[in-house]
Design a protein around this motif. Structure first.
Motif, short mmCIF file in Angstrom:
data_model
loop_
_atom_site.label_atom_id
_atom_site.label_comp_id
_atom_site.label_asym_id
_atom_site.label_seq_id
_atom_site.Cartn_x
_atom_site.Cartn_y
_atom_site.Cartn_z
N THR A 215 -5.92 99.68 -69.61
CA THR A 215 -7.15 100.45 -69.86
C THR A 215 -6.99 101.89 -69.39
OG1 THR A 215 -8.51 98.46 -69.63
CG2 THR A 215 -9.62 100.59 -69.38
N LEU A 216 -6.47 102.05 -68.18
CA LEU A 216 -6.25 103.40 -67.66
C LEU A 216 -5.28 104.16 -68.55
CD1 LEU A 216 -6.45 105.60 -65.46
CD2 LEU A 216 -4.62 104.40 -64.23
N MET A 217 -4.19 103.52 -68.94
CA MET A 217 -3.17 104.18 -69.77
C MET A 217 -3.75 104.65 -71.10
SD MET A 217 -0.01 104.27 -68.40
CE MET A 217 1.10 104.21 -69.80
N SER A 218 -4.55 103.80 -71.74
CA SER A 218 -5.06 104.14 -73.06
C SER A 218 -5.98 105.35 -73.03
CB SER A 218 -5.81 102.93 -73.65
OG SER A 218 -6.96 102.61 -72.89
N SER B 3 7.60 122.34 -64.01
CA SER B 3 6.64 121.41 -63.44
C SER B 3 6.67 120.08 -64.19
CB SER B 3 5.22 122.00 -63.50
OG SER B 3 5.15 123.26 -62.89
N MET B 4 5.87 119.14 -63.70
CA MET B 4 5.69 117.86 -64.38
C MET B 4 4.28 117.34 -64.10
SD MET B 4 7.95 115.34 -61.89
CE MET B 4 7.73 113.89 -62.92
N VAL B 5 3.78 116.51 -65.01
CA VAL B 5 2.49 115.85 -64.80
C VAL B 5 2.76 114.36 -64.64
CG1 VAL B 5 1.12 117.58 -66.01
CG2 VAL B 5 2.03 115.64 -67.28
N ILE B 6 1.99 113.72 -63.77
CA ILE B 6 2.25 112.33 -63.40
C ILE B 6 0.94 111.54 -63.40
CG2 ILE B 6 3.08 110.80 -61.56
CD1 ILE B 6 4.72 113.25 -60.55
N LEU B 7 1.00 110.33 -63.93
CA LEU B 7 -0.10 109.38 -63.82
C LEU B 7 0.38 108.21 -62.98
CD1 LEU B 7 -2.99 108.43 -64.73
CD2 LEU B 7 -1.82 107.17 -66.56
N ALA B 8 -0.34 107.92 -61.89
CA ALA B 8 0.00 106.78 -61.02
C ALA B 8 -1.18 105.83 -60.97
CB ALA B 8 0.35 107.28 -59.62
N ASP B 9 -0.92 104.57 -60.64
CA ASP B 9 -2.01 103.59 -60.56
C ASP B 9 -2.64 103.61 -59.16
OD1 ASP B 9 -0.34 102.18 -58.85
OD2 ASP B 9 0.08 100.56 -60.27
N ALA B 10 -3.56 102.69 -58.92
CA ALA B 10 -4.30 102.67 -57.66
C ALA B 10 -3.42 102.28 -56.48
CB ALA B 10 -5.49 101.70 -57.76
N ARG B 11 -2.22 101.79 -56.73
CA ARG B 11 -1.29 101.46 -55.66
C ARG B 11 -0.31 102.61 -55.40
NH1 ARG B 11 0.46 95.46 -57.94
NH2 ARG B 11 -1.65 94.59 -58.12
N SER C 108 -5.51 114.42 -58.05
CA SER C 108 -6.93 114.06 -58.01
C SER C 108 -7.07 112.60 -58.39
CB SER C 108 -7.72 114.93 -58.99
OG SER C 108 -9.09 114.58 -58.99
N PRO C 109 -7.83 111.82 -57.62
CA PRO C 109 -7.99 110.39 -57.94
C PRO C 109 -8.84 110.19 -59.19
CG PRO C 109 -9.40 110.98 -56.10
CD PRO C 109 -8.58 112.19 -56.41
N ILE C 110 -8.69 109.03 -59.82
CA ILE C 110 -9.45 108.64 -61.01
C ILE C 110 -10.22 107.37 -60.66
CG2 ILE C 110 -9.31 107.91 -63.42
CD1 ILE C 110 -6.56 109.39 -63.49
N GLN C 111 -11.53 107.40 -60.88
CA GLN C 111 -12.37 106.23 -60.61
C GLN C 111 -12.85 105.62 -61.92
OE1 GLN C 111 -15.60 107.48 -58.08
NE2 GLN C 111 -14.31 107.58 -56.26
N ARG D 237 -14.21 109.38 -70.11
CA ARG D 237 -13.79 108.49 -71.20
C ARG D 237 -13.92 107.03 -70.78
NH1 ARG D 237 -9.93 110.71 -75.14
NH2 ARG D 237 -8.84 108.71 -75.02
N LEU D 238 -13.54 106.73 -69.56
CA LEU D 238 -13.66 105.36 -69.05
C LEU D 238 -15.12 104.92 -68.98
CD1 LEU D 238 -11.04 105.57 -66.15
CD2 LEU D 238 -10.89 104.01 -68.11
N PHE D 239 -15.98 105.82 -68.51
CA PHE D 239 -17.41 105.51 -68.37
C PHE D 239 -18.04 105.26 -69.74
CE2 PHE D 239 -21.90 106.29 -67.76
CZ PHE D 239 -22.16 105.79 -66.48
N GLU D 240 -17.77 106.14 -70.67
CA GLU D 240 -18.35 106.01 -72.01
C GLU D 240 -17.83 104.77 -72.73
OE1 GLU D 240 -19.09 110.77 -72.90
OE2 GLU D 240 -17.25 109.80 -73.59
N SER D 241 -16.59 104.40 -72.47
CA SER D 241 -16.05 103.18 -73.07
C SER D 241 -16.68 101.93 -72.45
CB SER D 241 -14.53 103.14 -72.87
OG SER D 241 -13.99 101.91 -73.30
N GLU D 242 -16.85 101.95 -71.13
CA GLU D 242 -17.43 100.80 -70.44
C GLU D 242 -18.85 100.52 -70.91
OE1 GLU D 242 -17.82 97.80 -67.37
OE2 GLU D 242 -16.05 98.86 -68.12
N PHE D 243 -19.61 101.60 -71.18
CA PHE D 243 -21.02 101.43 -71.53
C PHE D 243 -21.28 101.88 -72.98
CE2 PHE D 243 -20.99 102.15 -66.88
CZ PHE D 243 -21.45 100.89 -66.50
N ALA D 244 -20.33 101.56 -73.85
CA ALA D 244 -20.44 101.99 -75.25
C ALA D 244 -21.64 101.38 -75.95
CB ALA D 244 -19.15 101.62 -76.00
N HIS D 245 -22.14 100.25 -75.45
CA HIS D 245 -23.25 99.57 -76.12
C HIS D 245 -24.57 99.75 -75.36
CE1 HIS D 245 -20.28 97.81 -78.72
NE2 HIS D 245 -19.61 97.38 -77.67
#
Length: 682
Positions: A72-75, A93-101, A168-171, A208-216
């Motif tokens: 879900t995070l990746m998408s 430079s580089m950009v990085i996405l890491a998970d909650a661990r 910056s963290p992602i919630q 994007r995560l919020f709007e997807s979670e509550f799309a309905h």
């Protein structure tokens, strides 16, 4: 390459800080950011060695498993990640996405810097948790739950000192950490705007995560500044069809002064002055327009509602002019269920008002909370079946999940199937091309409430039974089965055993639904009517107004049969409170709706004139401007017609009360509605 003085000076001060901390054991508070200093302390307490060197090859299998785990995070993050890299390309430079661990899931970067990053295992599959890699932007952002810069020698491990990193963290929509977004580069290429870029990009992902979670659900965008609505600064609330707050992002929590744990106990009407129906009407007419609303503490916001309005009630009590200002108009009728009774603060415990039969039902429901046992609620129409179902949902472990209700008797038989199971695009004539998710799928992770399930067509009962057995739903127009996790609560006013015997309800479905059967008493059978009335009065009048019923009205309420049960009682109280004048706080008989007023025996054709001649506790009606009874007698002599007597009596009473409708109605012993109706007839 000429190194900027500020970078060089910062490097010198950091070497001093390291000397104090690692050499002398002193805290260099004046030389370090507090986030970094706290991180250094955590790393030292964890026994990490600052001279440790980390390197290793990426594990393809580990990377694949981590990406699948964070699908879900990746998408939602992938497009943002790619766009962010385009903004910093050719900056070493580089950009990085890491998970909650802290595990790196994906990275993009300039080739020259990627080769250096590989030397310290800054690549997918590597963990950059603080306790493994010391102070670093990814791990420290997770630990601090906030955006951080880690520059050069601020890194705990000496081997990472060539890096400068901003993260910056992602919630997710529930405020849980999902991952971290990071920009890393050579410390000599430090850019002040990097932290701002990652904060903005992580905010995009969260949105994007919020709007997807509550799309309905309905999504309310708002801010104190109108130009911020529609931007990344806007606050977002997710609102269910009945006005429950089902989600809020961090910006909304901060603007409203709420904690996330407060959400299940809040309803839209508790936060804003403009009715939800007004926002829905406005969104349907002009989806892009803003409306000015005020918070309960007087804050002024600008808002826009979007999303799923199909099951939301309409009926505005205000309009908005071209300047965005609210203009009051007469309110349309609203559902009889009060917001206070409908929102998520209602639990099984809150339903208890002393009746033994209701308490027995509450105790049974409480005992099976969290268990996979379906509930069948039986009772008369208006006895509170949906209210009990909602309270059961709010009391259990699924309280933060959706509560989805479908009234099987209120939807045409031809539409129930598509409403319940959903459909794919083009499944039938008139279907939306994008298809629609059914109620069962909408209730995934929460509770599905089927009201009047006894009215469900036999053809659909077999499909519902299959869903309950297989825990999968197949939308119309497709063969794809979708797993669902729901708690099922059903209600009916019918006796399903009798319907089974008659052949109107499937026996196998009956036993599947009837895990726990709860019979709710009718209102006339309850022993707690007086306490229930007090509770409804508090909820309807609000915390700032104390309203009570007179002894006479209470006695009438206790003896009345209440054919409409709680729904009718609630409606009567709402009307009575609305009919109170500003200086009144006691509900009398003339404040009641006409039908109830007449049914409890307060008005009969024979008593009409008598009640007008003498209101209990009032002075006799005289022939001058202060009273009208003898004039009524004269009218009876002169005209001999009841209608003329009544008209003359009302006219004189109005004159005596200087045209005050409320006072005249009280003096005549009738409700304001009745007086208005009689005046219209005259």
């Amino acid at each position: 390459m000429q190194v900027p003085f500020s970078v060089e000076a910062r490097s010198v001060s950091l070497q001093e800080a390291r000397s104090l901390y690692f050499g002398r054991g002193e805290l260099p508070e004046a030389l370090l950011d507090q986030n970094v200093l706290r991180s250094w302390e955590r790393c030292r307490q964890a026994g990490l060695d600052p001279a440790r060197i980390e390197c290793g090859e990426p594990n393809v299998r580990v990377v694949a498993e981590a990406r699948e785990r964070n699908r879900t995070l990746m998408s939602h993050a992938q497009p943002v990640l790619e766009h962010l890299f385009e903004q910093i390309r050719n900056s070493h430079s580089m950009v990085i996405l890491a998970d909650a661990r802290g595990m790196v899931l994906q990275s993009y970067g300039d080739a020259d810097f990627l080769s250096r990053a590989d030397q310290v295992s800054l690549h997918p599959g590597a963990s950059w948790h603080e306790f493994e890699r010391g102070t670093n932007a990814i791990g420290t952002a997770l630990a601090e739950r906030g955006a951080v810069n880690v520059f050069g020698s601020e890194h705990f491990f000496e081997g990472n000192a060539f890096l400068t990193c901003s993260a910056s963290p992602i919630q997710d929509a529930q405020g849980r950490l999902m991952g971290v977004l990071d920009i890393s580069s050579d410390f000599r290429a430090f850019q002040r705007h990097s932290l701002g870029l990652v904060k903005m990009s992580s905010r995009i992902i969260e949105k994007r995560l919020f709007e997807s979670e509550f799309a309905h659900q309905g999504l309310l965008s708002f801010h104190t500044r109108p130009d911020h609505v529609g931007s990344l600064c806007e606050a977002l609330l997710a609102i269910s069809a009945d006005g429950d707050l089902v989600g809020a992002d961090q910006a909304a929590l901060e603007l409203l002064g709420l904690r996330r744990e407060d959400l299940p106990r809040r309803h839209y009407s508790m936060l804003f002055d403009v009715p939800l129906g007004t926002l829905i009407d406005r969104a349907r007419r002009d989806p892009s327009s803003l409306i000015a609303i005020s918070g309960r503490n007087g804050e002024r916001f600008y808002a826009r509602l979007r999303g799923n309005f199909a099951s939301m009630p309409t009926g505005s009590s205000s309009l908005v002019d071209t300047k965005g200002e609210r203009v009051t108009r007469p309110a349309k009728a609203e559902p009889v269920m009060t917001p206070a009774m409908a929102h998520a603060s209602m639990t099984l415990k809150s339903l208890s008002t002393g009746d033994e039969r209701l308490q027995a039902a509450i105790d049974k429901g409480t005992r099976i909370l969290g268990r996979d046992i379906p509930i069948l609620i039986q009772g008369e129409s208006g006895a509170g079946k949906e209210m009990f179902a909602k309270a059961f949902h709010n009391s259990g472990p699924r309280a933060l999940g959706p509560f989805v209700a479908l009234n099987c008797a209120a939807i045409p038989e031809t539409l129930i199937e598509s409403e319940l199971f959903g459909y794919s695009g083009g499944a039938f004539t008139g279907a939306r091309k994008e298809g629609a998710i059914g109620k069962i799928q909408q209730a995934h992770g929460g509770t599905l409430f089927l009201d009047e399930v006894g009215d469900m067509p036999l053809s659909l009962q077999a499909r519902l039974l299959r869903v309950l057995q297989e825990r999968c739903v197949t939308p119309l127009g497709t063969n794809k089965s979708i797993p669902v996790d729901i708690t099922l609560v059903c209600a009916t006013h019918r006796r399903l055993k009798e319907e089974v015997a008659r052949g109107g309800f499937r026996e196998d479905l009956y036993y599947r639904l009837n895990g726990l059967c709860i019979n709710l008493p009718s209102l006339r059978e309850r022993s707690d009517i007086d306490r229930l009335i007090d509770k409804l009065l508090r909820e309807e009048a609000g915390p700032d107004r104390k309203v009570e019923v007179s002894h006479k009205v209470m006695q009438a309420f206790l003896s009345y049969r209440w054919p409409g049960n709680i729904r009718q009682l609630n409606n009567v109280i709402r009307v009575a409170i609305a009919l109170l004048d500003d200086d009144e706080d006691v509900i009398e008989t003339w404040h009641l709706p006409d039908d109830v007023f007449e049914e409890i025996g307060e008005i009969t054709p024979a008593a009409c004139t008598a009640s007008a001649m003498m209101r209990p506790g009032s002075a006799p009606i005289m022939t001058d401007a202060r009273n009208a009874a003898p004039a009524a007698s004269a009218a009876a002599t002169n005209f001999g017609r009841l209608e003329e007597i009544e008209r003359d009596m009302i006219q004189r009473t109005l004159e005596a009360e200087n045209g005050n409708i409320s006072s005249a109605a009280r003096r005549l012993g009738i409700s304001r509605n009745t007086l208005y109706r009689k005046l219209g007839r005259f």
